[in-house]
Scaffold this active site. Structure first.
Site, PDB file in Angstrom:
ATOM      1  N   VAL A   1     -12.175  41.406  72.326  1.00  0.00           N
ATOM      2  CA  VAL A   1     -11.721  42.501  71.461  1.00  0.00           C
ATOM      3  C   VAL A   1     -11.449  42.004  70.045  1.00  0.00           C
ATOM      4  CG1 VAL A   1      -9.779  44.071  71.059  1.00  0.00           C
ATOM      5  CG2 VAL A   1     -10.774  43.927  73.333  1.00  0.00           C
TER       6      VAL A   1
ATOM      7  N   ASN B   1      -5.414  32.592  71.787  1.00  0.00           N
ATOM      8  CA  ASN B   1      -6.055  33.923  71.818  1.00  0.00           C
ATOM      9  C   ASN B   1      -7.560  33.790  72.026  1.00  0.00           C
ATOM     10  OD1 ASN B   1      -6.290  33.032  69.037  1.00  0.00           O
ATOM     11  ND2 ASN B   1      -6.974  35.106  68.537  1.00  0.00           N
ATOM     12  N   PHE B   2      -7.899  32.945  73.013  1.00  0.00           N
ATOM     13  CA  PHE B   2      -9.308  32.838  73.389  1.00  0.00           C
ATOM     14  C   PHE B   2      -9.725  34.067  74.173  1.00  0.00           C
ATOM     15  CE2 PHE B   2      -8.324  28.135  73.405  1.00  0.00           C
ATOM     16  CZ  PHE B   2      -9.007  27.874  72.233  1.00  0.00           C
TER      17      PHE B   2
ATOM     18  N   ASP C   1      -4.666  43.149  65.102  1.00  0.00           N
ATOM     19  CA  ASP C   1      -4.559  41.688  65.029  1.00  0.00           C
ATOM     20  C   ASP C   1      -3.159  41.254  64.595  1.00  0.00           C
ATOM     21  OD1 ASP C   1      -7.072  40.992  65.864  1.00  0.00           O
ATOM     22  OD2 ASP C   1      -7.947  41.000  63.867  1.00  0.00           O
TER      23      ASP C   1
ATOM     24  N   LYS D   1     -13.367  19.879  75.655  1.00  0.00           N
ATOM     25  CA  LYS D   1     -14.278  19.857  76.801  1.00  0.00           C
ATOM     26  C   LYS D   1     -14.711  18.422  77.118  1.00  0.00           C
ATOM     27  CE  LYS D   1     -15.688  24.600  76.676  1.00  0.00           C
ATOM     28  NZ  LYS D   1     -16.674  25.598  76.293  1.00  0.00           N
TER      29      LYS D   1
ATOM     30  N   GLY E   1       6.869  62.297  61.053  1.00  0.00           N
ATOM     31  CA  GLY E   1       8.231  62.621  61.453  1.00  0.00           C
ATOM     32  C   GLY E   1       8.560  64.082  61.243  1.00  0.00           C
ATOM     33  N   GLY E   2       9.834  64.388  61.217  1.00  0.00           N
ATOM     34  CA  GLY E   2      10.265  65.769  61.084  1.00  0.00           C
ATOM     35  C   GLY E   2      10.361  66.239  59.635  1.00  0.00           C
ATOM     36  N   GLN E   3      10.090  65.354  58.696  1.00  0.00           N
ATOM     37  CA  GLN E   3      10.178  65.736  57.274  1.00  0.00           C
ATOM     38  C   GLN E   3       8.756  65.819  56.725  1.00  0.00           C
ATOM     39  OE1 GLN E   3      13.089  66.484  56.142  1.00  0.00           O
ATOM     40  NE2 GLN E   3      14.503  65.408  57.504  1.00  0.00           N
TER      41      GLN E   3
ATOM     42  N   GLU F   1     -10.117  43.520  65.970  1.00  0.00           N
ATOM     43  CA  GLU F   1      -9.185  44.478  65.357  1.00  0.00           C
ATOM     44  C   GLU F   1      -9.535  45.955  65.572  1.00  0.00           C
ATOM     45  OE1 GLU F   1      -6.298  44.227  63.221  1.00  0.00           O
ATOM     46  OE2 GLU F   1      -6.408  46.384  63.437  1.00  0.00           O
TER      47      GLU F   1
ATOM     48  N   GLN G   1      -7.658  36.014  63.704  1.00  0.00           N
ATOM     49  CA  GLN G   1      -6.493  36.561  63.008  1.00  0.00           C
ATOM     50  C   GLN G   1      -5.233  36.751  63.859  1.00  0.00           C
ATOM     51  OE1 GLN G   1      -5.063  40.465  60.434  1.00  0.00           O
ATOM     52  NE2 GLN G   1      -7.212  40.246  60.791  1.00  0.00           N
TER      53      GLN G   1
ATOM     54  N   ASP H   1     -11.951  17.719  70.893  1.00  0.00           N
ATOM     55  CA  ASP H   1     -12.949  18.383  71.732  1.00  0.00           C
ATOM     56  C   ASP H   1     -12.332  18.504  73.118  1.00  0.00           C
ATOM     57  OD1 ASP H   1     -14.955  19.243  73.337  1.00  0.00           O
ATOM     58  OD2 ASP H   1     -16.437  17.750  72.708  1.00  0.00           O
TER      59      ASP H   1
HETATM   60  C1  LIG Z   1     -11.764  36.867  69.237  1.00  0.00           C
HETATM   61  C2  LIG Z   1     -12.802  36.656  70.282  1.00  0.00           C
HETATM   62  C3  LIG Z   1     -13.609  37.961  70.502  1.00  0.00           C
HETATM   63  C4  LIG Z   1     -13.757  35.563  69.783  1.00  0.00           C
HETATM   64  O1  LIG Z   1     -14.687  35.226  70.766  1.00  0.00           O
HETATM   65  P1  LIG Z   1     -15.574  33.887  70.625  1.00  0.00           P
HETATM   66  O2  LIG Z   1     -15.835  33.591  69.204  1.00  0.00           O
HETATM   67  O3  LIG Z   1     -16.752  34.053  71.496  1.00  0.00           O
HETATM   68  O4  LIG Z   1     -14.612  32.708  71.122  1.00  0.00           O
HETATM   69  P2  LIG Z   1     -13.943  32.496  72.557  1.00  0.00           P
HETATM   70  O5  LIG Z   1     -12.522  32.848  72.489  1.00  0.00           O
HETATM   71  O6  LIG Z   1     -14.791  33.142  73.608  1.00  0.00           O
HETATM   72  O7  LIG Z   1     -13.934  30.932  72.871  1.00  0.00           O
HETATM   73  C5  LIG Z   1     -14.579  30.025  72.354  1.00  0.00           C
HETATM   74  C6  LIG Z   1     -15.120  28.918  73.268  1.00  0.00           C
HETATM   75  O8  LIG Z   1     -14.804  27.781  72.489  1.00  0.00           O
HETATM   76  C7  LIG Z   1     -14.204  26.831  73.312  1.00  0.00           C
HETATM   77  N1  LIG Z   1     -13.278  26.029  72.505  1.00  0.00           N
HETATM   78  C8  LIG Z   1     -12.252  26.458  71.747  1.00  0.00           C
HETATM   79  N2  LIG Z   1     -11.621  25.424  71.184  1.00  0.00           N
HETATM   80  C9  LIG Z   1     -12.291  24.318  71.584  1.00  0.00           C
HETATM   81  C10 LIG Z   1     -12.128  22.957  71.309  1.00  0.00           C
HETATM   82  N3  LIG Z   1     -11.158  22.498  70.513  1.00  0.00           N
HETATM   83  N4  LIG Z   1     -12.997  22.098  71.872  1.00  0.00           N
HETATM   84  C11 LIG Z   1     -13.979  22.524  72.676  1.00  0.00           C
HETATM   85  N5  LIG Z   1     -14.188  23.816  72.981  1.00  0.00           N
HETATM   86  C12 LIG Z   1     -13.345  24.695  72.419  1.00  0.00           C
HETATM   87  C13 LIG Z   1     -13.484  27.634  74.378  1.00  0.00           C
HETATM   88  O9  LIG Z   1     -13.226  26.804  75.479  1.00  0.00           O
HETATM   89  C14 LIG Z   1     -14.505  28.712  74.638  1.00  0.00           C
HETATM   90  O10 LIG Z   1     -15.508  28.196  75.478  1.00  0.00           O
HETATM   91  P3  LIG Z   1     -16.105  28.963  76.781  1.00  0.00           P
HETATM   92  O11 LIG Z   1     -16.614  30.279  76.280  1.00  0.00           O
HETATM   93  O12 LIG Z   1     -17.179  28.048  77.247  1.00  0.00           O
HETATM   94  O13 LIG Z   1     -15.014  29.106  77.752  1.00  0.00           O
HETATM   95  C15 LIG Z   1     -12.169  36.220  71.620  1.00  0.00           C
HETATM   96  O14 LIG Z   1     -11.567  34.974  71.438  1.00  0.00           O
HETATM   97  C16 LIG Z   1     -11.122  37.187  72.160  1.00  0.00           C
HETATM   98  O15 LIG Z   1     -11.437  38.241  72.700  1.00  0.00           O
HETATM   99  N6  LIG Z   1      -9.834  36.815  72.022  1.00  0.00           N
HETATM  100  C17 LIG Z   1      -8.740  37.590  72.563  1.00  0.00           C
HETATM  101  C18 LIG Z   1      -8.459  38.791  71.737  1.00  0.00           C
HETATM  102  C19 LIG Z   1      -8.201  38.462  70.280  1.00  0.00           C
HETATM  103  O16 LIG Z   1      -7.373  37.674  69.931  1.00  0.00           O
HETATM  104  N7  LIG Z   1      -8.953  39.155  69.417  1.00  0.00           N
HETATM  105  C20 LIG Z   1      -8.659  39.202  68.010  1.00  0.00           C
HETATM  106  C21 LIG Z   1      -9.221  38.152  67.255  1.00  0.00           C
HETATM  107  S1  LIG Z   1      -8.653  38.355  65.608  1.00  0.00           S
END
Ligand SMILES: CC(C)(COP(=O)(O)OP(=O)(O)OC[C@H]1O[C@@H](n2cnc3c(N)ncnc32)[C@H](O)[C@@H]1OP(=O)(O)O)[C@@H](O)C(=O)NCCC(=O)NCCS
Length: 415
Positions: A137, A96-97, A168, A75, A247-249, A139, A17, A73
């Protein structure tokens, strides 16, 4: 008519999000937002909270309007090269990974700068630098660590998280401001920069008034506009203030006609000082206007509970909309508690484009929240979210890949 961010290209590496709300806003302001998703799966929200089998969920569609989707992909070595080409072509990378994921992919700040020194790299993370910087993290975690939960709810109950997605969507808004500010600075320096919006910081920024109150509490030991005054007790930290105004009201939520069966038959009522006499007249307590126990804001503070109980005796004789109409005639600030059903059916919100009906080829028509920020020279047209990988070929062609190269990359699993 042109759009404010025409010509700005965003490599949108966001998911869930917080990041998507940011890039959606930028798309509404006219940026070309290219969402890079994992081949085959895509943003996890495409399948979360699905209401129609096999159709992109409302969770996804409502956060990803006006974007293009490519699947890469990142990777896969050949996929990495495609991403490098995109980095060279775009102005901003938004991600936001989880902490470190971009580095693990091989795209450190230094590497991105080598590829494109003008690139702005914008990130949402849960925490800024410090003991929790490596934590993932969501929301509600952000609401808890940013000071919202400890200050929300009633004194005799546990901490409460709010329905507004301040962790978020709130942080997405902060990030969007950081991005356009960095773009503006780049017009003078020619350089990119890193932009970080930590969710804890974003929530705390929105809870600024509570840090104000913490310091007032430490100085005076009491806060007279809080429901704990005069009979309750204050501890060391800002308490939960129920529905008291920040607030103050002074304000409170009061029952209206029908509250026995309608959970939203309530109105928020503010006893704004300049209209106190009008309030007294409307509720039939004319004597309060001159009674020294009620006539001044400071005299009223220890009696707020009783005052609101008396006002409620009046609001309970009206529906929330009748009360709103009457009170507005006298400039008395108030607001009916609107249900999501009422908001969805509100004509005026539809006329302004704040509520928009969008058509989607798989799921059909649905309602969404349009751009809440209206620019007179850059109107927003809300278009549907992309299907997974819908624009892969189109974007690859723009990057200069031939049809044969695209097919070869597809066969190799890179796109
Ligand atoms: C939201 C969150 C908790 C989700 O965690 P998650 O589902 O485990 O996903 P991640 O962000 O860890 O990353 C996903 C993995 O997918 C991989 N990935 C993402 N897009 C990719 C793509 N197109 N191709 C290949 N790999 C991909 C990333 O490289 C990562 O791999 P790694 O763990 O081996 O390094 C985490 O992303 C986070 O804390 N984000 C920052 C805070 C945030 O925005 N939170 C609010 C979310 S609403």
């Amino acid at each position: 008519m042109g759009k404010a961010l025409d010509g700005v290209r965003i490599l949108d590496f966001t998911h869930v999000q917080s990041g998507p709300t940011c890039t959606q806003l930028l798309a509404w302001f006219g940026a070309d937002v290219i969402k890079v998703e994992r081949a085959g799966a895509g943003d996890i929200t495409r399948e979360q909270l699905r209401d129609i089998p096999d159709a992109d969920s409302l969770y996804f569609t409502m956060l990803n309007h006006n974007k293009r989707s490519v699947t890469i992909d990142t990777k896969n070595p050949e996929g990495k090269l495609v991403l490098e080409a995109l980095i060279q072509k775009c102005d901003v990378l938004v991600e936001n990974f989880a902490p470190g994921a971009l580095d693990r992919m091989g795209f450190t700040w230094e590497r991105i700068q080598e590829l494109n020194p003008k690139m702005i790299v914008a990130s949402v993370k849960g925490f800024g630098p410090g003991p929790y910087e490596d934590c993932k993290v969501y929301e509600n975690v952000a609401q808890c660590v940013g000071g919202a939960a400890s200050t929300t709810g009633f004194d005799d109950g546990p901490p409460v998280v709010t329905g507004a997605q301040i962790g978020d969507s709130g942080t997405g808004l902060h990030l969007a401001l950081g991005i356009v500010t960095a773009l503006y600075q780049r017009t003078m320096t020619g350089r990119g920069q890193k932009v970080l919006a930590a969710m804890q910081d974003g929530v705390l920024n929105l809870c600024r008034v509570k840090l104000r109150d913490q310091q007032r509490l430490e100085r005076t030991g009491v806060m007279k506009e809080y429901p704990q005054y005069p009979n309750g007790t204050f501890g060391e930290a800002v308490p939960r203030a129920g529905n008291a105004s920040g607030g103050g009201q002074p304000g409170w939520i009061l029952k209206c006609k029908g509250w026995e069966h309608d959970p939203n038959a309530y109105i928020y009522f503010i006893t704004q000082a300049p209209v106190w006499v009008k309030i007294c007249n409307v509720i039939g307590k004319e004597a309060w206007a001159t009674d020294p126990e009620y006539a001044t804001p400071s005299a009223r503070l220890p009696r707020l509970k009783d005052i609101f109980a008396e006002i409620e005796r009046w609001t309970m004789t009206k529906t929330k909309f009748e009360a709103m109409e009457i009170l507005n005639k006298y400039d008395i600030p108030c607001g009916p508690i609107l249900s999501m059903k009422e908001i969805a059916e509100d004509d005026s919100l539809r006329k302004t484009g704040t509520i928009v009906e969008v058509d989607h080829p798989v799921r059909g028509k649905y309602l969404t929240v349009g751009n809440p920020i209206k620019l007179s020279d850059s109107p927003t047209d809300v278009t549907r979210s992309p299907l997974l990988g819908e624009h892969t070929d189109e974007v690859m062609a723009e990057l200069g890949y031939s049809r044969e190269q695209i097919e070869a990359l597809r066969t190799a699993g890179a796109i």
